[in-house]
Design a protein around this motif. Structure first.
Motif, PDB file in Angstrom:
ATOM      1  N   TRP A   1      38.534  47.707  43.548  1.00 26.47           N
ATOM      2  CA  TRP A   1      39.290  46.259  43.426  1.00 26.47           C
ATOM      3  C   TRP A   1      39.684  45.917  44.818  1.00 26.47           C
ATOM      4  O   TRP A   1      39.462  44.649  45.478  1.00 26.47           O
ATOM      5  CB  TRP A   1      40.475  46.299  42.583  1.00 26.47           C
ATOM      6  CG  TRP A   1      41.678  47.107  43.117  1.00 26.47           C
ATOM      7  CD1 TRP A   1      41.737  48.609  42.762  1.00 26.47           C
ATOM      8  CD2 TRP A   1      42.619  46.839  44.065  1.00 26.47           C
ATOM      9  NE1 TRP A   1      43.127  48.960  43.579  1.00 26.47           N
ATOM     10  CE2 TRP A   1      43.584  47.869  44.262  1.00 26.47           C
ATOM     11  CE3 TRP A   1      42.873  45.495  44.932  1.00 26.47           C
ATOM     12  CZ2 TRP A   1      44.540  47.944  45.272  1.00 26.47           C
ATOM     13  CZ3 TRP A   1      43.950  45.704  45.760  1.00 26.47           C
ATOM     14  CH2 TRP A   1      44.751  46.828  46.127  1.00 26.47           C
TER      15      TRP A   1
ATOM     16  N   GLY B   1      28.032  43.450  38.479  1.00 28.63           N
ATOM     17  CA  GLY B   1      28.399  43.897  39.826  1.00 28.63           C
ATOM     18  C   GLY B   1      27.342  45.349  40.329  1.00 28.63           C
ATOM     19  O   GLY B   1      27.158  45.200  41.597  1.00 28.63           O
TER      20      GLY B   1
ATOM     21  N   HIS C   1      37.899  41.070  34.399  1.00 28.53           N
ATOM     22  CA  HIS C   1      36.663  40.822  35.069  1.00 28.53           C
ATOM     23  C   HIS C   1      36.386  41.793  36.252  1.00 28.53           C
ATOM     24  O   HIS C   1      36.724  41.263  37.161  1.00 28.53           O
ATOM     25  CB  HIS C   1      36.278  39.369  35.037  1.00 28.53           C
ATOM     26  CG  HIS C   1      36.560  38.549  34.034  1.00 28.53           C
ATOM     27  ND1 HIS C   1      35.792  38.551  32.824  1.00 28.53           N
ATOM     28  CD2 HIS C   1      37.524  37.443  33.860  1.00 28.53           C
ATOM     29  CE1 HIS C   1      36.041  37.716  31.903  1.00 28.53           C
ATOM     30  NE2 HIS C   1      36.980  37.017  32.455  1.00 28.53           N
TER      31      HIS C   1
ATOM     32  N   ARG D   1      30.782  38.905  38.740  1.00 24.94           N
ATOM     33  CA  ARG D   1      31.766  39.558  38.209  1.00 24.94           C
ATOM     34  C   ARG D   1      32.032  39.288  36.968  1.00 24.94           C
ATOM     35  O   ARG D   1      32.149  40.308  36.153  1.00 24.94           O
ATOM     36  CB  ARG D   1      33.138  39.209  39.309  1.00 24.94           C
ATOM     37  CG  ARG D   1      34.164  40.315  38.887  1.00 24.94           C
ATOM     38  CD  ARG D   1      35.275  39.667  39.864  1.00 24.94           C
ATOM     39  NE  ARG D   1      35.977  38.494  39.223  1.00 24.94           N
ATOM     40  CZ  ARG D   1      36.223  37.506  40.174  1.00 24.94           C
ATOM     41  NH1 ARG D   1      35.498  37.467  41.286  1.00 24.94           N
ATOM     42  NH2 ARG D   1      36.569  36.640  39.556  1.00 24.94           N
TER      43      ARG D   1
ATOM     44  N   VAL E   1      36.488  44.338  46.523  1.00 28.79           N
ATOM     45  CA  VAL E   1      36.253  43.285  46.085  1.00 28.79           C
ATOM     46  C   VAL E   1      37.042  42.095  46.678  1.00 28.79           C
ATOM     47  O   VAL E   1      36.671  40.974  47.223  1.00 28.79           O
ATOM     48  CB  VAL E   1      36.396  43.168  44.714  1.00 28.79           C
ATOM     49  CG1 VAL E   1      35.948  41.821  44.076  1.00 28.79           C
ATOM     50  CG2 VAL E   1      35.224  44.125  43.930  1.00 28.79           C
TER      51      VAL E   1
ATOM     52  N   LEU F   1      32.631  49.063  43.182  1.00 29.33           N
ATOM     53  CA  LEU F   1      33.469  47.934  43.204  1.00 29.33           C
ATOM     54  C   LEU F   1      34.965  48.214  42.867  1.00 29.33           C
ATOM     55  O   LEU F   1      35.704  47.311  42.172  1.00 29.33           O
ATOM     56  CB  LEU F   1      32.928  46.912  41.647  1.00 29.33           C
ATOM     57  CG  LEU F   1      31.512  46.887  41.404  1.00 29.33           C
ATOM     58  CD1 LEU F   1      31.371  46.232  40.146  1.00 29.33           C
ATOM     59  CD2 LEU F   1      30.888  45.880  42.777  1.00 29.33           C
TER      60      LEU F   1
ATOM     61  N   GLY G   1      33.607  43.124  37.040  1.00 27.44           N
ATOM     62  CA  GLY G   1      32.104  43.342  37.795  1.00 27.44           C
ATOM     63  C   GLY G   1      31.302  44.355  37.006  1.00 27.44           C
ATOM     64  O   GLY G   1      30.157  44.191  36.927  1.00 27.44           O
TER      65      GLY G   1
END
Length: 323
Positions: free
Chosen positions: A134, A45, A200, A40, A137, A132, A202
């Motif tokens: 959120w 990612g 951050h 990440r 993740v 990715l 990814g």
């Protein structure tokens, strides 16, 4: 006693070998969560932009003008580590299956971890396919948290017996431990929300959680304070009981780890969330999960492991508990 050959050690594993394999399972589960953080913070990612293949038509990285070789290597390395995690879990289950007398609970915990590895891999794959997002993740990390938790129970089970569990802590202390565990889970989830809103992602193009970072940080901090207060209450009541040395070690470790984690998190926040501290904070989070798991496991006593002497320091309450 005659020395066993290597094949005999595998087919008739010792308690020490089984416990070592359980510790290896715990360590590898923590490692893959930490390497996920490395993916990440390096923006890797989508270094492998599809799943289960790395690139369409290729299971391994290939030269691509839009994806840096470093990002490919970091993401692909994380995927390769999944096979190490799976192999470690499989070895542990095979050893647990060969233990005599039969250890049903040990087999169950080892089996749950092994089943969890491909489930977690699928969640990770869906995270990539969802670019990715959120929430995917966050789900990916919380799934790792569950596996680390079970792995902690597995480590404890490998070093204890299978007698009816007796409580080392009873009454209100048990309620505090339940609350402590629930707050720890909420604290970890709030931490994923802070990350989801932070820098951050990814990948630079990934949308972030549209919420105030200071607000989410305050929520996370309040949960950390609640966790510390519950730890303090638990420790105060612990003084009036006869805890095992294992419970005392788990409690002391839980206190030290969460204090260190709080320091790392605070420094991380005021210094602008540098990449190295993010990885250190995720490592600390995995250790917090493991210590809470062991604290939970040490609150019950199931007798000494087969072929082991009962430790002199063990004192248990007279009231049996289920589970």
């Amino acid at each position: 006693m005659p020395t066993l050959s290597l094949p005999e050690r595998i087919t008739r594993p010792s308690a020490r070998l089984v416990r070592a394999s359980a510790v290896a399972v715990l360590v590898t589960q923590m490692m893959i969560a930490v390497t996920g953080a490395v993916v990440r913070v390096t923006g890797s990612g989508l270094g492998c932009p599809t799943w289960p293949q790395c690139f369409p038509g290729s299971m391994v990285p290939v030269s691509h003008a839009d994806i840096a070789p470093l990002h490919q290597a970091v993401e692909f390395g994380n995927r390769l580590l999944t096979w190490v995690v799976a192999a470690t879990a499989l070895i542990c289950l095979l050893l647990a299956w060969r233990v005599r007398p039969v250890r049903p609970r040990l087999r169950l915990l080892a089996g749950l971890v092994l089943i969890g590895v491909p489930v977690q891999a699928v969640i990770g794959g869906m995270t990539v396919l969802l670019d990715l997002r959120w929430w995917s993740v966050s789900l990916h990390f919380m799934a790792s948290a569950v596996l680390i938790w079970i792995s902690g129970l597995l480590v404890k089970a490998a070093g204890e017996g299978d007698e009816k569990p007796y409580p080392v802590v009873i009454g209100r202390m048990r309620g505090v431990l339940v609350a402590l565990t629930a707050v720890a889970a909420a604290m970890l989830f709030a931490g994923t929300l802070v990350t989801a809103a932070g820098p951050h992602a990814g990948d630079p193009s990934t949308p972030r959680l549209p919420m105030s970072i200071p607000l989410l940080t305050q929520l996370h901090g309040l949960l950390v304070m609640a966790y510390l207060c519950l730890l303090a209450v638990f420790g105060f009541w612990l003084r009036g009981t006869s805890p095992t040395r294992g419970l005392l070690r788990a409690y002391a470790t839980a206190c030290l780890v969460v204090l260190a984690q709080g320091v790392i998190g605070s420094v991380q926040y005021v210094t602008g969330v540098p990449e190295g501290l993010v990885v250190a904070h995720v490592l600390g989070a995995t250790v917090v999960i493991a210590t809470v798991s062991l604290l939970w496991a040490e609150s019950r006593y199931r007798g000494p492991a087969p072929n082991r002497r009962q430790p002199r320091s063990v004192h248990v309450a007279s009231e049996p508990v289920g589970g």
